[in-house]
Design a protein around this motif. Structure first.
Motif, mmCIF file in Angstrom:
data_model
loop_
_atom_site.group_PDB
_atom_site.id
_atom_site.type_symbol
_atom_site.label_atom_id
_atom_site.label_comp_id
_atom_site.label_asym_id
_atom_site.label_seq_id
_atom_site.Cartn_x
_atom_site.Cartn_y
_atom_site.Cartn_z
ATOM 1 N N ALA A 38 0.833 -1.206 0.000
ATOM 2 C CA ALA A 38 0.000 0.000 0.000
ATOM 3 C C ALA A 38 0.866 1.254 0.000
ATOM 4 O O ALA A 38 0.542 2.247 -0.660
ATOM 5 N N TRP A 87 -7.797 -4.504 -0.984
ATOM 6 C CA TRP A 87 -8.062 -3.428 -1.935
ATOM 7 C C TRP A 87 -8.562 -2.179 -1.236
ATOM 8 O O TRP A 87 -8.381 -1.063 -1.731
ATOM 9 N N HIS A 88 -9.205 -2.347 -0.065
ATOM 10 C CA HIS A 88 -9.585 -1.173 0.725
ATOM 11 C C HIS A 88 -8.337 -0.409 1.173
ATOM 12 O O HIS A 88 -8.272 0.823 1.056
ATOM 13 N N TYR A 90 -5.379 -0.451 -0.153
ATOM 14 C CA TYR A 90 -4.695 0.133 -1.311
ATOM 15 C C TYR A 90 -5.437 1.368 -1.830
ATOM 16 O O TYR A 90 -4.811 2.335 -2.273
ATOM 17 N N LEU A 91 -6.771 1.331 -1.786
ATOM 18 C CA LEU A 91 -7.548 2.468 -2.273
ATOM 19 C C LEU A 91 -7.416 3.667 -1.338
ATOM 20 O O LEU A 91 -7.139 4.792 -1.787
#
Length: 403
Positions: A38, A87-88, A90-91
């Protein structure tokens, strides 16, 4: 003072990821490479967006860019409290938080400082950017305390909310261009044009502060600073991102690790100011070389913690690594503004930050993958020491020729 406080809060919040790193891998059982990725994505986004931030700041001024950055950074921290999948993370951290940080950080504030100060740029940048280290000093232990008394989710939300409440009114009130400067023309000050030209064409325009992007790209100084920005994250981020986890791995309490990390931030404030003054007095290359020596010695102290256990090595790490941590930023800002200051400085400085973004993406991921493969950070830390030597050499390529 407004820039100092803004950078303190923004970078303290950003680097608190190293404290959140431990509960994240504990709760989700993600690999360290995946979790640290991340930060790598964040560095990529920052590097790619830095030229755009410079272009927008050149066109509209630093103020609206910084305001937008505060909103994005605070929102990312609050949204991170809802993370349930990679993905949370990373977003929110890798994309939204990165967009916020690049809009608050080196490029718009470097442009702002270059417009306000035409002399003693090294020390002024050092003083302003010292806020970054103080923020790490305060917010690192506060983050661990909040995690201990509540949860990492509560801590993340509260830190984001506090950032929004504190910084939004502050930057709306306090960020201004100096009188006589508009967003499009840049400074109209005779002191910005007193540097004697050394050659015809691009080099002359660079030295007289009328450089275009094309002019800058044709100079050795630009590529020397670009390479310095590339090697610096490789020397720093494999260590800084994983320092808390490394310390906990070797049996030390999480609060000890977070406190050492915070103390490192405090020392970086001292280092930024000290090395900023030294750069004005002795020049950028020798000052940067000394700062890299501090970084390498601090990394060696962490390695010694594994070989000869003792809490004293944490103190040595905090002192030496902290002194070097972030010291290159003010030096690069001062050298870049001397070479390329003027109407297009924002976009030129943004392009320089591409080097920082590319290597910043590799650094945290490199440290995590090395640990996942070998079970140790030893190879990553030794490589970081080697990258310190490479970075020091790049500053000498960007030095000004003797008058």
């Amino acid at each position: 003072m407004v820039v100092w406080v803004t950078l303190a809060v923004a970078y303290g919040l950003f680097f608190s990821f190293s404290v959140f790193f431990v509960p994240l891998i504990s709760e989700f059982r993600w690999s360290r490479g995946l979790t640290a990725g991340a930060m790598s994505l964040s560095a990529i986004v920052q590097g790619l967006c830095a030229p755009m931030a410079g272009l927008v700041a050149d066109r509209f001024g630093p103020r609206p860019v910084i305001v937008g950055g505060v909103v994005a950074l605070a929102s990312a921290s609050m949204l991170a409290a809802t993370i349930h999948a990679p993905w949370h993370l990373y977003l929110y951290t890798g994309v939204l938080g990165a967009l916020g940080l690049v809009a608050v950080g080196w490029v718009p504030t470097g442009l702002l400082l270059s417009r306000w100060f035409h002399a003693r740029r090294g020390r002024m940048a050092g003083i302003a950017f010292s806020g970054m280290g103080f923020g790490v000093f305060v917010i690192g232990p506060v983050t661990q305390w909040l995690i201990t008394i509540s949860s990492w989710r509560t801590a993340s939300f509260l830190l984001g909310l506090a950032t929004l409440i504190l910084l939004l009114p502050l930057v709306l009130w306090g960020i201004r261009d100096p009188k006589g400067v508009d967003a499009q023309s840049g400074p109209d000050d005779a002191s910005a044009r007193t540097t004697p030209s050394v050659a015809a064409g691009a080099a002359a325009r660079v030295r007289t502060h009328d450089a275009t992007v094309r002019d800058a790209l044709r100079t050795r100084a630009f590529w020397g600073l670009f390479a310095a920005y590339f090697f610096t994250p490789l020397a720093v981020f494999p260590v800084a991102t994983h320092a808390v986890a490394y310390t906990v791995d070797h049996g030390y309490p999480a609060m000890w690790a977070a406190t050492a990390f915070g103390a490192m931030g405090l020392m970086s404030s001292i280092g930024r100011v000290t090395f900023g003054f030294a750069a004005d007095r002795f020049g950028g290359p020798p000052t940067a070389t000394l700062s890299y020596a501090c970084t390498a010695a601090g990394t060696a102290a962490l390695l010694a913690l594994e070989l000869v256990p003792g809490a004293g090595w944490l103190v040595v790490f905090a002192l030496l690594f902290g002194l070097g941590f972030g010291a290159r930023g003010p030096i690069i800002t001062a050298m870049a503004s001397e070479w390329f200051g003027g109407r297009r400085f924002g976009v030129i400085y943004g392009i320089l930050n591409l080097g920082n973004g590319i290597a910043g993406a590799l650094g945290p991921l490199f440290g995590g993958v090395v640990h996942d493969v070998t079970g140790s950070y030893r190879v990553a830390f030794l490589a970081a020491i080697a990258f310190s030597a490479c970075g020091a050499g790049c500053f000498w390529l960007a030095r000004r020729p003797a008058a």
